[in-house]
Design a protein around this motif. Structure first.
Motif, PDB file in Angstrom:
ATOM      1  N   ASP A  35      67.295 -21.154 -13.442  1.00 38.00           N
ATOM      2  CA  ASP A  35      66.978 -19.991 -14.265  1.00 38.00           C
ATOM      3  C   ASP A  35      68.101 -18.959 -14.231  1.00 38.00           C
ATOM      4  OD1 ASP A  35      64.580 -21.280 -14.732  1.00 38.00           O
ATOM      5  OD2 ASP A  35      63.450 -20.046 -13.309  1.00 38.00           O
ATOM      6  N   ALA A  36      68.655 -18.718 -13.039  1.00 40.18           N
ATOM      7  CA  ALA A  36      69.744 -17.739 -12.912  1.00 40.18           C
ATOM      8  C   ALA A  36      70.991 -18.212 -13.647  1.00 40.18           C
ATOM      9  CB  ALA A  36      70.053 -17.487 -11.440  1.00 40.18           C
ATOM     10  N   LEU A  37      71.307 -19.498 -13.535  1.00 42.87           N
ATOM     11  CA  LEU A  37      72.484 -20.024 -14.223  1.00 42.87           C
ATOM     12  C   LEU A  37      72.290 -19.965 -15.740  1.00 42.87           C
ATOM     13  CD1 LEU A  37      75.259 -21.278 -14.068  1.00 42.87           C
ATOM     14  CD2 LEU A  37      74.185 -23.509 -13.720  1.00 42.87           C
ATOM     15  N   ALA A  38      71.104 -20.286 -16.213  1.00 43.06           N
ATOM     16  CA  ALA A  38      70.821 -20.212 -17.649  1.00 43.06           C
ATOM     17  C   ALA A  38      70.962 -18.774 -18.151  1.00 43.06           C
ATOM     18  CB  ALA A  38      69.427 -20.748 -17.947  1.00 43.06           C
ATOM     19  N   ARG A  39      70.445 -17.809 -17.370  1.00 44.25           N
ATOM     20  CA  ARG A  39      70.583 -16.401 -17.762  1.00 44.25           C
ATOM     21  C   ARG A  39      72.044 -15.970 -17.782  1.00 44.25           C
ATOM     22  NH1 ARG A  39      66.084 -15.838 -14.490  1.00 44.25           N
ATOM     23  NH2 ARG A  39      67.338 -15.074 -12.764  1.00 44.25           N
ATOM     24  N   ALA A  40      72.814 -16.406 -16.798  1.00 41.60           N
ATOM     25  CA  ALA A  40      74.237 -16.042 -16.743  1.00 41.60           C
ATOM     26  C   ALA A  40      74.986 -16.601 -17.950  1.00 41.60           C
ATOM     27  CB  ALA A  40      74.857 -16.543 -15.443  1.00 41.60           C
TER      28      ALA A  40
ATOM     29  N   ILE B 167      79.808 -31.716 -17.717  1.00 41.84           N
ATOM     30  CA  ILE B 167      80.332 -31.020 -16.548  1.00 41.84           C
ATOM     31  C   ILE B 167      79.324 -31.163 -15.418  1.00 41.84           C
ATOM     32  CG2 ILE B 167      81.054 -28.788 -15.599  1.00 41.84           C
ATOM     33  CD1 ILE B 167      81.537 -27.928 -18.571  1.00 41.84           C
ATOM     34  N   ALA B 168      79.754 -31.713 -14.282  1.00 38.92           N
ATOM     35  CA  ALA B 168      78.884 -31.837 -13.119  1.00 38.92           C
ATOM     36  C   ALA B 168      79.116 -30.640 -12.204  1.00 38.92           C
ATOM     37  CB  ALA B 168      79.169 -33.134 -12.373  1.00 38.92           C
ATOM     38  N   LEU B 169      78.041 -29.958 -11.838  1.00 33.24           N
ATOM     39  CA  LEU B 169      78.138 -28.782 -10.964  1.00 33.24           C
ATOM     40  C   LEU B 169      77.974 -29.156  -9.509  1.00 33.24           C
ATOM     41  CD1 LEU B 169      75.874 -26.217 -12.823  1.00 33.24           C
ATOM     42  CD2 LEU B 169      78.355 -26.232 -12.719  1.00 33.24           C
ATOM     43  N   ARG B 170      78.641 -28.432  -8.671  1.00 32.78           N
ATOM     44  CA  ARG B 170      78.429 -28.505  -7.229  1.00 32.78           C
ATOM     45  C   ARG B 170      78.006 -27.120  -6.791  1.00 32.78           C
ATOM     46  NH1 ARG B 170      78.522 -32.993  -8.542  1.00 32.78           N
ATOM     47  NH2 ARG B 170      80.096 -34.540  -8.135  1.00 32.78           N
ATOM     48  N   ARG B 171      77.125 -27.048  -5.820  1.00 33.80           N
ATOM     49  CA  ARG B 171      76.690 -25.739  -5.320  1.00 33.80           C
ATOM     50  C   ARG B 171      77.512 -25.362  -4.123  1.00 33.80           C
ATOM     51  NH1 ARG B 171      71.619 -27.980  -7.119  1.00 33.80           N
ATOM     52  NH2 ARG B 171      70.864 -26.709  -8.807  1.00 33.80           N
ATOM     53  N   PRO B 172      77.833 -24.121  -3.921  1.00 32.73           N
ATOM     54  CA  PRO B 172      77.531 -23.008  -4.822  1.00 32.73           C
ATOM     55  C   PRO B 172      78.429 -23.055  -6.062  1.00 32.73           C
ATOM     56  CG  PRO B 172      78.868 -22.215  -3.019  1.00 32.73           C
ATOM     57  CD  PRO B 172      78.574 -23.671  -2.732  1.00 32.73           C
ATOM     58  N   VAL B 173      77.909 -22.531  -7.161  1.00 30.21           N
ATOM     59  CA  VAL B 173      78.636 -22.533  -8.427  1.00 30.21           C
ATOM     60  C   VAL B 173      79.568 -21.327  -8.487  1.00 30.21           C
ATOM     61  CG1 VAL B 173      78.397 -22.345 -10.927  1.00 30.21           C
ATOM     62  CG2 VAL B 173      76.800 -23.741  -9.624  1.00 30.21           C
ATOM     63  N   ASN B 174      80.803 -21.590  -8.816  1.00 28.51           N
ATOM     64  CA  ASN B 174      81.766 -20.531  -9.053  1.00 28.51           C
ATOM     65  C   ASN B 174      81.725 -20.229 -10.551  1.00 28.51           C
ATOM     66  OD1 ASN B 174      84.156 -19.169  -9.784  1.00 28.51           O
ATOM     67  ND2 ASN B 174      85.203 -19.931  -7.954  1.00 28.51           N
ATOM     68  N   MET B 175      81.074 -19.136 -10.937  1.00 28.38           N
ATOM     69  CA  MET B 175      80.886 -18.822 -12.365  1.00 28.38           C
ATOM     70  C   MET B 175      82.211 -18.624 -13.088  1.00 28.38           C
ATOM     71  SD  MET B 175      77.856 -19.176 -13.395  1.00 28.38           S
ATOM     72  CE  MET B 175      78.046 -18.458 -15.021  1.00 28.38           C
TER      73      MET B 175
ATOM     74  N   LEU C  76      83.448 -22.071 -13.876  1.00 31.86           N
ATOM     75  CA  LEU C  76      82.658 -22.654 -14.954  1.00 31.86           C
ATOM     76  C   LEU C  76      83.052 -22.037 -16.293  1.00 31.86           C
ATOM     77  CD1 LEU C  76      80.452 -24.489 -16.035  1.00 31.86           C
ATOM     78  CD2 LEU C  76      78.765 -22.756 -15.372  1.00 31.86           C
ATOM     79  N   ARG C  77      83.210 -20.729 -16.338  1.00 32.37           N
ATOM     80  CA  ARG C  77      83.630 -20.076 -17.592  1.00 32.37           C
ATOM     81  C   ARG C  77      85.008 -20.579 -18.040  1.00 32.37           C
ATOM     82  NH1 ARG C  77      81.267 -15.218 -14.994  1.00 32.37           N
ATOM     83  NH2 ARG C  77      79.311 -14.845 -16.086  1.00 32.37           N
ATOM     84  N   ARG C  78      85.924 -20.799 -17.077  1.00 32.17           N
ATOM     85  CA  ARG C  78      87.257 -21.293 -17.417  1.00 32.17           C
ATOM     86  C   ARG C  78      87.169 -22.692 -18.006  1.00 32.17           C
ATOM     87  NH1 ARG C  78      90.585 -24.776 -16.025  1.00 32.17           N
ATOM     88  NH2 ARG C  78      89.471 -25.420 -14.165  1.00 32.17           N
ATOM     89  N   VAL C  79      86.340 -23.559 -17.403  1.00 24.62           N
ATOM     90  CA  VAL C  79      86.190 -24.929 -17.905  1.00 24.62           C
ATOM     91  C   VAL C  79      85.590 -24.914 -19.305  1.00 24.62           C
ATOM     92  CG1 VAL C  79      84.930 -27.098 -17.563  1.00 24.62           C
ATOM     93  CG2 VAL C  79      86.041 -25.984 -15.624  1.00 24.62           C
ATOM     94  N   LEU C  80      84.576 -24.097 -19.531  1.00 24.86           N
ATOM     95  CA  LEU C  80      83.969 -23.996 -20.860  1.00 24.86           C
ATOM     96  C   LEU C  80      84.975 -23.489 -21.886  1.00 24.86           C
ATOM     97  CD1 LEU C  80      80.500 -22.513 -19.881  1.00 24.86           C
ATOM     98  CD2 LEU C  80      80.942 -24.831 -20.741  1.00 24.86           C
TER      99      LEU C  80
END
Length: 84
Positions: free
Chosen positions: A17-22, A66-74, A77-81
Motif C-alpha cells: 500500500d505504501a509503495l503504491a501510494r508513493a 522490475i523485481a524489487l528487493r526489500r528495503p526498496v530504495n525509492m 526505483l524512480r531512476r529505473v522507471l
C-alpha cells in the motif's frame, strides 16, 4: 517524468500500500494485484513491479519487468522507471 501505467504485484499489506501510494503521488497510474491475472493484462501496464516473493509471469504487451528487493530504495526505483 511522464506518467506511467504501473502494475505492482505483491502480497497485500502495508508495504504494498505504501509503495503504491508513493508511485501514485509521483503522478503514475498504479494498479495492485496479488498475482498477474487476466485483469492485470487488461490494464496494459508499461511496467510490472514485482515484490519479494511474488511469482513472475509474462504480462501481455511486453511490459518492462522490475523485481524489487526489500528495503526498496525509492530514488533507485524512480531512476529505473525514468531511464527504461
Amino acid at each position: 517524468m511522464a506518467s506511467l501505467r504501473i502494475l505492482l504485484v505483491d502480497k497485500a499489506g502495508p508495504f504494498r500500500d505504501a509503495l503504491a501510494r508513493a508511485l501514485s503521488s509521483g503522478g503514475h497510474e498504479v494498479r495492485v494485484a496479488d498475482s498477474v491475472s487476466k485483469a492485470a493484462n487488461d490494464f496494459a501496464a508499461e511496467f510490472v513491479v514485482y515484490g519479494e516473493g511474488s511469482s513472475e509471469a509474462t504480462v501481455e504487451g511486453g511490459s518492462t519487468q522490475i523485481a524489487l528487493r526489500r528495503p526498496v530504495n525509492m530514488e533507485e526505483l524512480r531512476r529505473v522507471l525514468r531511464d527504461s
